[in-house]
Motif scaffolding. Sequence first.
Motif, PDB file in Angstrom:
ATOM      1  N   UNK A 212      11.385 -26.585  23.850  1.00 36.75           N
ATOM      2  CA  UNK A 212      12.519 -26.357  23.567  1.00 36.75           C
ATOM      3  C   UNK A 212      12.904 -24.879  24.331  1.00 36.75           C
ATOM      4  N   UNK A 213      13.057 -25.123  25.646  1.00 33.43           N
ATOM      5  CA  UNK A 213      13.204 -23.822  26.486  1.00 33.43           C
ATOM      6  C   UNK A 213      14.387 -23.185  26.379  1.00 33.43           C
ATOM      7  N   UNK A 214      15.450 -23.665  25.522  1.00 37.13           N
ATOM      8  CA  UNK A 214      16.694 -22.781  24.801  1.00 37.13           C
ATOM      9  C   UNK A 214      16.299 -22.163  23.492  1.00 37.13           C
ATOM     10  N   UNK A 215      14.926 -22.163  23.208  1.00 29.40           N
ATOM     11  CA  UNK A 215      14.653 -21.672  22.008  1.00 29.40           C
ATOM     12  C   UNK A 215      13.604 -20.607  22.086  1.00 29.40           C
TER      13      UNK A 215
ATOM     14  N   UNK B  27      10.324 -18.439  24.914  1.00 30.10           N
ATOM     15  CA  UNK B  27       9.680 -18.473  26.195  1.00 30.10           C
ATOM     16  C   UNK B  27       8.562 -19.264  26.263  1.00 30.10           C
ATOM     17  N   UNK B  28       8.052 -19.847  25.078  1.00 31.50           N
ATOM     18  CA  UNK B  28       6.809 -20.675  25.248  1.00 31.50           C
ATOM     19  C   UNK B  28       7.473 -22.050  25.644  1.00 31.50           C
ATOM     20  N   UNK B  29       8.883 -22.518  25.419  1.00 33.12           N
ATOM     21  CA  UNK B  29       9.276 -23.827  25.861  1.00 33.12           C
ATOM     22  C   UNK B  29       9.784 -23.722  27.185  1.00 33.12           C
ATOM     23  N   UNK B  30      10.041 -22.638  27.762  1.00 26.23           N
ATOM     24  CA  UNK B  30      10.430 -22.363  29.146  1.00 26.23           C
ATOM     25  C   UNK B  30       9.045 -22.545  30.035  1.00 26.23           C
ATOM     26  N   UNK B  31       7.999 -21.832  29.599  1.00 24.24           N
ATOM     27  CA  UNK B  31       7.087 -21.680  30.103  1.00 24.24           C
ATOM     28  C   UNK B  31       6.234 -23.163  30.553  1.00 24.24           C
ATOM     29  N   UNK B  32       6.330 -24.196  29.266  1.00 27.06           N
ATOM     30  CA  UNK B  32       5.951 -25.390  29.474  1.00 27.06           C
ATOM     31  C   UNK B  32       6.601 -26.349  30.437  1.00 27.06           C
ATOM     32  N   UNK B  33       7.897 -26.126  30.379  1.00 25.09           N
ATOM     33  CA  UNK B  33       8.543 -26.615  31.491  1.00 25.09           C
ATOM     34  C   UNK B  33       8.556 -26.295  33.038  1.00 25.09           C
TER      35      UNK B  33
END
Length: 410
Positions: A14-17, A19-25
Amino acid sequence: MQQQLLIIGFVWPEPNSSGAGTRMLQLIDLFLKQGWKITFASAASDSEFMFDVTSLGVEKVAIAINDSGFDDFVKALNPTIVLFDRFMVEEQFGWRIAEQCPNALRVLDTIDLHSLRIARQKATKEQADFKLDDLFSDTAKREIASILRCDISLLISEVEMELLQKHYKIDRSLLYYLPFLVDAIDQETIQSWTSFEHRKNFIFIGNFLHEPNWNAVQYLKESIWPLIRKELPEASMQIYGAYPSQKVLQLHNPKERFPVLGRAKNAFEVVSKARVVLAPLRFGAGAKGKLIEAMQCGTPSVTTTVGAESMNGDLAWSGSIADDPETIAKAAVVLYQDKDLWHQAQQNGITIVNQRYEKSLYENDFIMWILSTQKNLTPHRNANFMGAILLHHTTASTKYMSRWIEAKNK
C-alpha cells in the motif's frame, strides 16, 4: 537463465499508506528492470487500498500460514530467489522454502530493525534513557535468528548496519545497505514546486497502525502545537494518515487549528502545499519515508534525532533537528517565517535525495551482489555455519509446530 523471484509479503503493498509499501514497489520496479519473472504471494487479506501488482505484470497469489498447500505451490513455482518481507514472514515460510527449494537464494528485507524500534518505544513509555542493553529482548533473538538464517538481509539504515555488526556480531557478508530508491530531483521538478509565498500550514503524515506515528501526533497535540500556535495564530497543524483509530480522530480540534483529516488521497499533493513538515518522532527505526517524501516535494521539515537517524549522513538536514518541545517549536516557527532559511533547507533536501537516495547510485551494484552471492551460494552458506545451525533447529521445531496447528485446524 531468467530469474524466478518469489516475494512473500507481510501485507499487500500500500504505497499510499506507508513507507514500507513504497519501498516494496521500488524493489519490484528494480527487479522488473532486470527482466525477472515475479510472483507476489501473501497470507494477508486483500485491502481496499492495496496496489494492484498484476498491473505491473507481477503474478499475485494468495497463500495461507500453517498450510502444507504452500509446499506444493512453491515446489511447482521453483523460484531461484525468495524475498521475505520482514522477519515474521521468514519465520513462517523460511523453513518451507529451505525444504522445498534448497537452492533458492533467501533474501530478507528488514524494513527496519523491529527490536530497535520496540526497545526505544519501551524506554520512551517508561521515561527512561534508551540503552544498548535494552536490545537483548525476545524480539531481538527472533529477528537476529531470521537474519542469520537468510543469505542476504537488506538494511535501509546505515546505523542499523553498524548495530548488527558491532552489537550482534553479524558478518558483513550477510548484510546489504539498500536505502529508499528514488528519482533524482531535477530542475524541471524544482520549477514545478509551489513557492514559499503560496504555501501555508504545518503537516504531519503517517500510517496510524505504526505506533511511532500515533505517539508523535499525541506529542504534537499536547506539548508542541500549543507553543507554535501562540506564535503563529494563522497557521494550522494538519494531521493526515492512513487507518486512524477513534483515539486519533478524537484529537481533531478545529478551534485549536489542529484538524485530523485522515487518509490523504494524494500524499505528494498535500505535502507540496504545506510550508513545513513536523515529524517529532520519539522512537522508531529505519529510514522515514515521510521525510524522503517531504524532500521530494520541496517541503522542509523539523524532526528529532531518531527521525533523521541515518538519513542525511554528513549532509546538512532539510530543516531542523531537535529533541524537546520548546526547541522543536522554536525551530518550526523560525523555519515557517524565514524565507531564506526555508529556501536553504529546501536546497539541503535536494542534495540529500540526489546524493544519498537517487536509485542509479545503488541499483547495478545491488543486482551484481545478488547474482554474485547466488553464484557462490554454497561457500557463502558454509561461511555462515551459525545460520545453518539455526535453520536446522528452527526447521525441526517450527515444522512440527506448524504441522500440529494444521492438523488441529482440520
